[in-house]
Design a protein around this motif. Sequence first.
Motif, short mmCIF file in Angstrom:
data_model
loop_
_atom_site.label_atom_id
_atom_site.label_comp_id
_atom_site.label_asym_id
_atom_site.label_seq_id
_atom_site.Cartn_x
_atom_site.Cartn_y
_atom_site.Cartn_z
N LYS A 225 -43.83 -47.76 85.36
CA LYS A 225 -43.07 -49.12 85.99
C LYS A 225 -43.17 -50.22 84.76
CE LYS A 225 -42.49 -48.12 90.35
NZ LYS A 225 -40.98 -48.21 91.12
N GLY A 226 -43.74 -49.78 83.68
CA GLY A 226 -43.90 -50.75 82.62
C GLY A 226 -45.24 -51.82 82.68
N GLY A 227 -46.12 -51.40 83.41
CA GLY A 227 -47.24 -52.48 83.70
C GLY A 227 -48.37 -52.38 82.87
N THR A 228 -48.83 -53.75 82.39
CA THR A 228 -49.73 -53.56 81.56
C THR A 228 -51.23 -53.47 82.23
OG1 THR A 228 -50.02 -55.94 81.54
CG2 THR A 228 -48.61 -55.02 80.01
N GLY A 229 -51.31 -53.74 83.52
CA GLY A 229 -52.69 -53.54 84.13
C GLY A 229 -53.30 -55.06 83.99
N LEU A 230 -52.58 -56.00 83.34
CA LEU A 230 -53.19 -57.39 83.27
C LEU A 230 -52.74 -58.35 83.97
CD1 LEU A 230 -53.48 -57.27 79.15
CD2 LEU A 230 -55.48 -56.87 80.73
N GLY A 231 -51.70 -58.25 84.55
CA GLY A 231 -50.76 -59.19 85.36
C GLY A 231 -51.68 -59.90 86.39
N LEU A 232 -52.45 -59.25 87.38
CA LEU A 232 -53.06 -59.95 88.21
C LEU A 232 -54.51 -60.70 87.65
CD1 LEU A 232 -52.83 -57.68 91.31
CD2 LEU A 232 -51.44 -59.76 90.86
N ALA A 233 -55.05 -60.08 86.58
CA ALA A 233 -56.00 -60.80 85.98
C ALA A 233 -55.64 -62.07 85.29
CB ALA A 233 -56.70 -60.00 84.81
N ILE A 234 -54.37 -62.03 84.80
CA ILE A 234 -53.72 -63.47 84.39
C ILE A 234 -53.63 -64.56 85.59
CG2 ILE A 234 -51.83 -64.38 83.08
CD1 ILE A 234 -51.52 -61.73 81.53
#
Length: 265
Positions: A225-234
């Motif tokens: 889905k194009g996620g980086t795995g950093l969205g929720l950390a940000i």
Amino acid sequence: HFSPLPPAPEGPLATNSVLASFEDITALESAEAMRRDFVANVSHELRTPLTALMGFIETLRSSARDDAAARDRFLSIMEREAARMNRLVGDLLSLSRVEGEERMRPTGKVDLALVLKGITQTLEPVAEAAQVKLISEGEAGALPVQGDPDQLTQVFSNLVENAIKYGGQGGEVRLRVSLIPHEPVLRGKAYRVDVIDRGEGIDEQHLPRLTERFYRVDTHRSREKGGTGLGLAIVKHIVARHRGRFRVDSKKGEGSCFTVILPAA
Ligand code: ADP
């Protein structure tokens, strides 16, 4: 960690100081281990698209050279992988910036209602493409907060995008705004925004770890889905910088609710 302590000097104060330095070393070592983990993760995340790019360059140079259809297909994949690297680098920069600024509370005045309106307008086409109905409800007037408009936009875009990406099969995503006259932890008037989906939900065991960098419930799915795995950390760091609260409630099979509470200005 278990090397023998030096013999304790006499008296309670002296014993305390030996214990304190032992704990400091442990904290330092674990910070160092976290940093090493992070660097290893970043390298791995960057290497995955890079390896794909290098492989396709090689293929284009050899077998796909005279096959126009194959060339187009490979170039599209290469474009997607390059875009992934670009997103990852962008997210890493955002994260490092907001971590560096965490102690400094933003001073600007922002109307949260306008931020949310902008996001629904921007993400409307994304929702539509995923056959998701994006619904805004709750408080209609201005919602003034002290903050950084770009960072607050990033918080709610990340949450709504995730809700569409991972919870979209439920057919709707709700953006609900409410006023809390006296928020007990923030000790004052606050605005609460819930981003609610009716998707597959998240198993309880994952909830406490969702805001860790690169933590994903399903790595393959996130990548797809194009996620980086950093969205929720940000999200977590930006909310902390705004002296707000962030929480996740979810039930497997029923959906998720991501809540941000910000002090009213
Ligand atoms: P990613 O770039 O992978 O989306 P995030 O930090 O934004 O990274 O989210 C971490 C993980 O949390 C996602 O990989 C996904 O597994 C899970 N997640 C986030 N939002 C939702 C949601 N609304 N429903 C189900 N799972 C979610």
